[in-house]
Enzyme design. Structure first.
Site, PDB file in Angstrom:
ATOM      1  CD  GLU A  77      -7.955  -4.002  -0.430  1.00  0.00           C
ATOM      2  OE1 GLU A  77      -6.855  -3.488  -0.712  1.00  0.00           O
ATOM      3  OE2 GLU A  77      -8.066  -5.027   0.274  1.00  0.00           O
TER       4      GLU A  77
ATOM      5  CG  HIS B  26      -7.621  -1.190   2.702  1.00  0.00           C
ATOM      6  ND1 HIS B  26      -8.233  -2.052   3.593  1.00  0.00           N
ATOM      7  CD2 HIS B  26      -6.550  -1.865   2.220  1.00  0.00           C
ATOM      8  CE1 HIS B  26      -7.552  -3.184   3.660  1.00  0.00           C
ATOM      9  NE2 HIS B  26      -6.516  -3.095   2.834  1.00  0.00           N
TER      10      HIS B  26
ATOM     11  CG  HIS C 120      -1.967  -1.113   1.149  1.00  0.00           C
ATOM     12  ND1 HIS C 120      -2.489  -1.610  -0.029  1.00  0.00           N
ATOM     13  CD2 HIS C 120      -2.547  -1.829   2.159  1.00  0.00           C
ATOM     14  CE1 HIS C 120      -3.342  -2.583   0.252  1.00  0.00           C
ATOM     15  NE2 HIS C 120      -3.393  -2.737   1.567  1.00  0.00           N
TER      16      HIS C 120
END
Length: 361
Positions: free
Chosen positions: A326, A191, A117
């Site tokens: 996601e 998220h 991420h």
């Protein structure tokens, strides 16, 4: 300031307040927008984050259906990804190695030596600039962030933007844009973890999930894709018909055991803006349709929650307390030339849109 209202069409309103203060003294702002009779959204500029979503059930009773925390220590730590805009590259890049145009860039790593991420100080922990926006009958907040050249090891200065817009029918759109001054990679997503029973109401194992995909990406022990797209047929990853999540996770498949549930990318059917997934909580009647322009969706059933993190309701989050849908390009794409490219070059514009459509049945 608290209670500062911005009237909008169709009884949609926006209020703005200080939600917290960071250790360096900067204020975290919360915007709340929507209708007291239907869907209400709460977003923070810390991580351009979806903090709460209040949605009615089949009887009109509203509940917050996304996991979230209030404490700054949690938002900068264990809860950093909850509802956040993650990037510059969502998901994993193996070994933190980014090959691009003949050069190799070494990224900041975590997650067992990989970049997850966007790195340990990714977009989820940044304070974005936010402003109220309106588009026709829709209302929401637009966030902007400048990421300098070399940020977490990524090449090129990137200007990123994410816009949350809610319409009176209950559709929440999340649109992303980005530009760069040098070749780089971009893969942005939200998220949020959903629990359509309510964020204080146990697990999502009783939810029904459908994913519009004939293939998925198996992963190794590090949760990095092995490479080839595999057909979902004959596996718990076959969600082409609505399936009870708990039943699929209990099937004993090696890939499910490896990830303590689902933590995999499904390769979505079709192209352009289309439906990616449907999540339903039968008892409440709440339904979420996820639509996107993206080629993939990472479904993560929150197997890491261990009760150490408590939500806004004060209830601890245990395994499978929520499910993340996601929408994104595939994990480790920079190291997989056969995957859809995530490269962004000067003069180009990165664009992506996802819509979460709420209804009750």
């Amino acid at each position: 300031m608290p209670g500062d209202p911005h009237p909008c069409h169709d009884d949609l309103t926006v209020t703005q307040e200080t939600a917290a203060t960071l250790p360096d003294g900067r204020r975290v702002t919360r915007w709340t927008f929507g209708s007291a009779r239907h869907v209400t959204v709460e977003v923070l500029d810390l991580g351009a984050r979806l903090q709460a979503l209040h949605v009615p059930d089949a009887n009109g009773r509203r509940a917050n259906v996304v996991l979230g925390c209030d404490g700054v220590a949690d938002l900068l730590g264990e809860a950093a990804y909850l509802g956040a805009t993650v990037g510059r590259y969502a998901n994993r890049i193996a070994g933190g190695v980014l090959p691009l145009d003949g050069a190799t860039h070494h990224l900041a790593t975590q997650d067992g030596g990989h970049t997850l991420h966007g790195g340990p100080d990714g977009f989820a922990t940044r304070l974005w600039d936010g402003v109220v926006v309106r588009s026709g009958r829709r209302v929401g907040v637009r966030f902007r962030l400048h990421s300098p050249d070399g940020d977490q090891g990524f090449p090129g200065a990137l200007d990123a933007e994410v816009t949350y817009l809610l319409d009176p029918a209950g559709d929440l759109s999340i649109s992303y844009r980005a530009t760069t001054d040098a070749p780089t990679v971009v893969n942005l997503t939200n998220h949020a973890y959903f629990n359509l029973a309510g964020e204080r109401c146990g697990t999502v194992l009783d939810h029904l999930l459908r994913v519009e995909a004939n293939g998925y990406l198996p992963v190794d022990a590090r949760l990095i894709p092995l490479g080839q797209v595999e057909p979902v047929g004959g596996t718990p990853f076959d969600l082409r018909g609505a399936s009870r999540i708990g039943d699929q996770l209990a099937a004993g498949h090696p890939q499910v055991r490896r990830a303590a549930g689902f933590d995999h990318n499904w390769v979505l059917d079709g192209t352009g803006f289309r439906r990616a997934a449907v999540l339903v909580h039968p008892d409440s009647g709440r339904r979420l349709d996820c639509l996107t322009t993206e080629p993939g969706i990472q479904v993560y059933t929150g197997g890491h929650f261990d009760g150490s993190l408590a939500g806004r309701s004060g209830r601890p989050y245990w395994a499978h307390a929520g499910i993340a849908l996601e929408t994104q390009h595939f994990p480790d794409s920079p190291n997989r030339p056969d995957y859809p490219s995530t490269v962004l070059r000067p003069g180009e514009e990165y664009r992506s849109t996802t819509v979460y459509r709420f209804s009750a049945e």
